[in-house]
Design a protein around this motif. Sequence first.
Motif, short mmCIF file in Angstrom:
data_model
loop_
_atom_site.label_atom_id
_atom_site.label_comp_id
_atom_site.label_asym_id
_atom_site.label_seq_id
_atom_site.Cartn_x
_atom_site.Cartn_y
_atom_site.Cartn_z
N TRP A 117 0.82 -1.22 0.00
CA TRP A 117 0.00 0.00 0.00
C TRP A 117 0.85 1.26 0.00
O TRP A 117 0.32 2.37 -0.04
CB TRP A 117 -0.98 0.00 1.19
N ARG A 118 2.17 1.10 0.07
CA ARG A 118 3.04 2.28 0.04
C ARG A 118 3.72 2.40 -1.32
O ARG A 118 3.99 1.39 -1.98
CB ARG A 118 4.13 2.17 1.12
N VAL A 119 4.01 3.65 -1.71
CA VAL A 119 4.76 3.89 -2.95
C VAL A 119 5.96 4.77 -2.62
O VAL A 119 6.01 5.39 -1.56
CB VAL A 119 3.88 4.60 -4.01
N ARG A 120 6.90 4.78 -3.55
CA ARG A 120 8.13 5.55 -3.32
C ARG A 120 8.51 6.26 -4.61
O ARG A 120 8.49 5.63 -5.69
CB ARG A 120 9.24 4.59 -2.88
N CYS A 121 8.85 7.54 -4.48
CA CYS A 121 9.27 8.30 -5.65
C CYS A 121 10.67 7.83 -6.05
O CYS A 121 11.57 7.77 -5.21
CB CYS A 121 9.29 9.78 -5.32
N VAL A 122 10.85 7.52 -7.33
CA VAL A 122 12.16 6.97 -7.72
C VAL A 122 13.24 8.06 -7.72
O VAL A 122 14.42 7.75 -7.65
CB VAL A 122 12.14 6.26 -9.11
N ARG A 123 12.81 9.36 -7.76
CA ARG A 123 13.81 10.42 -7.75
C ARG A 123 14.11 10.91 -6.34
O ARG A 123 15.24 10.94 -5.90
CB ARG A 123 13.36 11.60 -8.63
N LEU A 130 -0.54 4.97 -0.84
CA LEU A 130 -1.42 5.21 -1.99
C LEU A 130 -2.30 3.97 -2.08
O LEU A 130 -1.90 2.95 -2.62
CB LEU A 130 -0.56 5.38 -3.25
N SER A 131 -3.49 4.08 -1.46
CA SER A 131 -4.25 2.84 -1.30
C SER A 131 -5.45 2.72 -2.23
O SER A 131 -6.28 1.84 -2.05
CB SER A 131 -4.66 2.67 0.17
N ASP A 132 -5.56 3.60 -3.27
CA ASP A 132 -6.67 3.45 -4.21
C ASP A 132 -6.57 2.10 -4.91
O ASP A 132 -5.48 1.66 -5.26
CB ASP A 132 -6.61 4.52 -5.32
N VAL A 133 -7.71 1.48 -5.11
CA VAL A 133 -7.73 0.17 -5.77
C VAL A 133 -8.80 0.13 -6.83
O VAL A 133 -9.95 0.35 -6.53
CB VAL A 133 -8.01 -0.93 -4.73
N CYS A 142 4.64 11.04 -9.19
CA CYS A 142 4.82 11.85 -7.99
C CYS A 142 4.53 13.33 -8.33
O CYS A 142 4.57 13.72 -9.50
CB CYS A 142 6.27 11.69 -7.52
N GLU A 143 4.30 14.15 -7.28
CA GLU A 143 4.11 15.60 -7.49
C GLU A 143 5.28 16.20 -8.25
O GLU A 143 5.14 17.16 -8.99
CB GLU A 143 4.04 16.31 -6.13
N CYS A 144 6.47 15.64 -8.03
CA CYS A 144 7.68 16.18 -8.67
C CYS A 144 7.77 15.78 -10.14
O CYS A 144 8.70 16.18 -10.83
CB CYS A 144 8.92 15.72 -7.91
N GLY A 145 6.82 14.97 -10.60
CA GLY A 145 6.79 14.59 -12.01
C GLY A 145 7.48 13.26 -12.29
O GLY A 145 7.37 12.71 -13.38
N SER A 146 8.17 12.75 -11.28
CA SER A 146 8.88 11.50 -11.48
C SER A 146 7.95 10.31 -11.23
O SER A 146 6.92 10.44 -10.58
CB SER A 146 10.06 11.48 -10.51
N ILE A 147 8.36 9.17 -11.69
CA ILE A 147 7.52 7.98 -11.58
C ILE A 147 7.55 7.44 -10.14
O ILE A 147 8.54 7.62 -9.44
CB ILE A 147 8.05 6.95 -12.61
N LEU A 148 6.44 6.81 -9.71
CA LEU A 148 6.39 6.17 -8.39
C LEU A 148 6.51 4.67 -8.56
O LEU A 148 5.96 4.10 -9.50
CB LEU A 148 5.05 6.49 -7.72
N ARG A 149 7.18 4.04 -7.62
CA ARG A 149 7.30 2.58 -7.63
C ARG A 149 6.69 2.02 -6.35
O ARG A 149 6.57 2.75 -5.35
CB ARG A 149 8.76 2.13 -7.75
N PRO A 150 6.31 0.76 -6.34
CA PRO A 150 5.85 0.17 -5.08
C PRO A 150 7.00 0.22 -4.07
O PRO A 150 8.16 0.03 -4.44
CB PRO A 150 5.52 -1.28 -5.46
N ASP A 151 6.69 0.48 -2.79
CA ASP A 151 7.73 0.53 -1.75
C ASP A 151 7.98 -0.89 -1.25
O ASP A 151 7.65 -1.24 -0.12
CB ASP A 151 7.30 1.46 -0.62
#
Length: 234
Positions: A117-123, A130-133, A142-151
């Motif tokens: 249920w957690r994500v991590r910004c790769v940058r 992020l628990s939407d399903v 991410c807000e910074c524009g970079s991709i998010l990965r599962p944590d």
Amino acid sequence: MIIDLLKKAKKVAVLTGAGISAESGVPTFRGEGGLWRNYNPQELATPEAFARDPGLVWEWYNWRREIIHPLEPNKGHKFIADLEKNTSDFTLITQNIDGLHQKAGSKNCVELHGNIWRVRCVREEKVFELSDVPLKDIPPVCECGSILRPDIVWFGESLDPEVMSIAYNAVKNCDFMMVVGTSAVVQPAASFPLIARQNGAYVVEINAEKTPISGMVDESLIGKAGEIFGKLKP
Ligand code: APR
């Protein structure tokens, strides 16, 4: 016998794997029925797979998140949560990423492999829930524009040293360890029961089948965790 030892124990550590969540409906890794589009998880849960095709890896996680989302903790998760309430020094170490231990009420839970249920910004390495399903826009950004990965700790990646140190200390210092629902083939968790025993702990394994550590623990109880826990009362 086990219950008496548990009551006497001052420091208890519990290590769990996918088998504890099997009776809640979460597919295990090395059992049947866990494959998505015939991919072996080792082909998808890697930084290389994510770099090659983040959308595909996220589709797989969306599928897993949809499976896990409605599931409830079972007797095994609840036994462990109750045990924590009755033990002054208690550490739960799980290889699972499903969050069912916390849903059952476990508090001091060390997640070796992360959380679905957690994500991590790769940058920026920023971590959040992020628990939407299912996640509609994948890969999420991410807000910074970079991709998010599962944590999540993927194959070939190192475990968080802080998490490792908490787990290792609990393993080394406990006087009773319970190992539940793990095939005990993935390191470092597979060594934890042996380290605990070398340091004087009484180690009990509960698993549906024999594992490489079955012959090296004090007691190995073969059967479904829910059924075995049903017969024990904390
Ligand atoms: N009760 C107890 N044990 C069970 C049950 C049950 N109801 N159902 C299955 N098991 C046992 C299986 O017999 C198997 O030995 O649980 C074990 C699950 O093993 P794995 O699927 O290998 O899961 P795990 O040990 O958690 O895997 C470790 O490997 O792929 C990676 O990162 C992933 O965290 C995972 C790690």
